[in-house]
Scaffold this active site. Structure first.
Site, PDB file in Angstrom:
ATOM      1  N   THR A 104     -30.304 -47.204  71.791  1.00 31.57           N
ATOM      2  CA  THR A 104     -29.037 -47.511  72.439  1.00 31.57           C
ATOM      3  C   THR A 104     -27.927 -46.654  71.837  1.00 31.57           C
ATOM      4  OG1 THR A 104     -29.760 -49.798  72.765  1.00 31.57           O
ATOM      5  CG2 THR A 104     -27.396 -49.373  72.913  1.00 31.57           C
ATOM      6  N   GLY A 105     -27.005 -46.191  72.676  1.00 31.84           N
ATOM      7  CA  GLY A 105     -25.874 -45.426  72.173  1.00 31.84           C
ATOM      8  C   GLY A 105     -25.661 -44.137  72.933  1.00 31.84           C
ATOM      9  N   SER A 106     -24.559 -43.450  72.608  1.00 38.26           N
ATOM     10  CA  SER A 106     -24.159 -42.272  73.382  1.00 38.26           C
ATOM     11  C   SER A 106     -25.108 -41.092  73.213  1.00 38.26           C
ATOM     12  CB  SER A 106     -22.734 -41.851  72.984  1.00 38.26           C
ATOM     13  OG  SER A 106     -22.663 -41.573  71.593  1.00 38.26           O
ATOM     14  N   THR A 107     -25.619 -40.864  72.003  1.00 39.95           N
ATOM     15  CA  THR A 107     -26.532 -39.746  71.790  1.00 39.95           C
ATOM     16  C   THR A 107     -27.907 -40.053  72.364  1.00 39.95           C
ATOM     17  OG1 THR A 107     -25.339 -39.164  69.762  1.00 39.95           O
ATOM     18  CG2 THR A 107     -27.498 -38.175  70.075  1.00 39.95           C
TER      19      THR A 107
ATOM     20  N   LYS B 264     -26.892 -49.927  61.544  1.00 44.37           N
ATOM     21  CA  LYS B 264     -26.859 -49.856  62.995  1.00 44.37           C
ATOM     22  C   LYS B 264     -26.193 -51.116  63.534  1.00 44.37           C
ATOM     23  CE  LYS B 264     -30.628 -48.700  65.085  1.00 44.37           C
ATOM     24  NZ  LYS B 264     -29.810 -47.915  66.030  1.00 44.37           N
ATOM     25  N   GLY B 265     -25.873 -51.088  64.818  1.00 43.64           N
ATOM     26  CA  GLY B 265     -25.316 -52.292  65.431  1.00 43.64           C
ATOM     27  C   GLY B 265     -23.925 -52.126  65.984  1.00 43.64           C
TER      28      GLY B 265
ATOM     29  N   GLU C 255     -33.180 -53.457  68.583  1.00 39.47           N
ATOM     30  CA  GLU C 255     -33.474 -52.129  68.033  1.00 39.47           C
ATOM     31  C   GLU C 255     -34.393 -52.239  66.818  1.00 39.47           C
ATOM     32  OE1 GLU C 255     -29.388 -49.697  69.193  1.00 39.47           O
ATOM     33  OE2 GLU C 255     -29.470 -50.839  67.336  1.00 39.47           O
TER      34      GLU C 255
END
Length: 236
Positions: free
Chosen positions: A33-36, A103-104, A112
């Site tokens: 999960t996330g932009s990258t 993370k989180g 995750e």
């Protein structure tokens, strides 16, 4: 978007692409999960469409990664239907020299952690700003808490020396609610000298579902940087 932001976007794309290129045909892939990581999912879809990659299935770690996988044509499965994960690709908010992570930031750390720890190989994708000497240097530790335990967990965290703050929603009144229907407490610590022990201690507080410290799980960290205006990816 400003011209100055373009190299950063390109860098994230290159890191995401580099991770996607590590996936082999026939693999079960944990989708972070996330932009990258979003670029990784996009490039996996591109490789599938071109025929370069075949017979992969993804295990999403959030509603976001599930939506992106469907958008880019990456087939999905669930943990109930598989007995292993070959490779997981995910981002991080902090990475220390021992490849321990916080993370989180997207409140998806519980799912995750389940997926990333199950993977035979866990690839972390970040930009160089996420590298720190010690965890907790710039990012609070997210702790997912069941709603009825919010007050006792907050008090227990204070006794550990943490400074807890309930994460509030953006463009939403009230707190952030996770995909599991819980709340997130962001906890600042002056010094995380032993992340292995702190992860266990936080998870042993009754009412805590999971926290965002990931230890002894990352195999490869792909780091994106902008050097002389050009995106560069290096490995740790």
């Amino acid at each position: 978007m400003s011209v100055a932001a373009d190299p950063v976007k390109l860098m994230k794309q290159e890191v995401g692409k580099a991770a996607a290129e590590m996936v082999k045909s026939g693999s079960i892939v944990g989708l972070g999960t996330g932009s990258t990581t979003a670029y990784t999912i996009q490039y996996l879809g591109d490789r599938l469409k071109s025929g370069e990659l075949k017979d992969i299935v993804g295990v999403p770690t959030s509603f976001q990664s599930e939506v992106l996988a469907k958008q880019y044509g990456v087939p999905l499965t669930t943990l109930d239907a598989i007995d292993h994960i070959d490779i997981a690709i995910d981002g991080a908010d902090e990475v220390d020299p021992h490849k321990n992570l916080i993370k989180g930031g997207g409140a998806a750390h519980t799912r995750e952690k389940v997926v990333d720890y199950l993977a035979a190989q866990f690839i972390v994708v970040v930009d160089s700003s996420k590298l720190v000497e010690k965890l907790g240097s710039s990012f609070a530790v997210p702790v997912e808490v069941i709603p009825m335990a919010l007050t006792p967990v907050t008090n227990a965290i204070k006794e550990l020396g943490g400074i807890p703050e309930l994460r509030m929603g953006v463009k939403k009144a009230g707190p952030v609610i996770t995909d599991q229907g819980n709340m997130v407490i962001d906890v600042r610590f002056d010094n995380i000298s032993d992340p292995v022990n702190l992860e266990k201690t936080l998870n042993n507080i009754p009412g805590v579902l999971e926290n965002g410290i990931f230890v002894n799980c990352a195999d490869v960290v792909l780091i994106g940087e902008v050097i002389d205006g050009k995106p560069v990816v290096r490995r740790m």
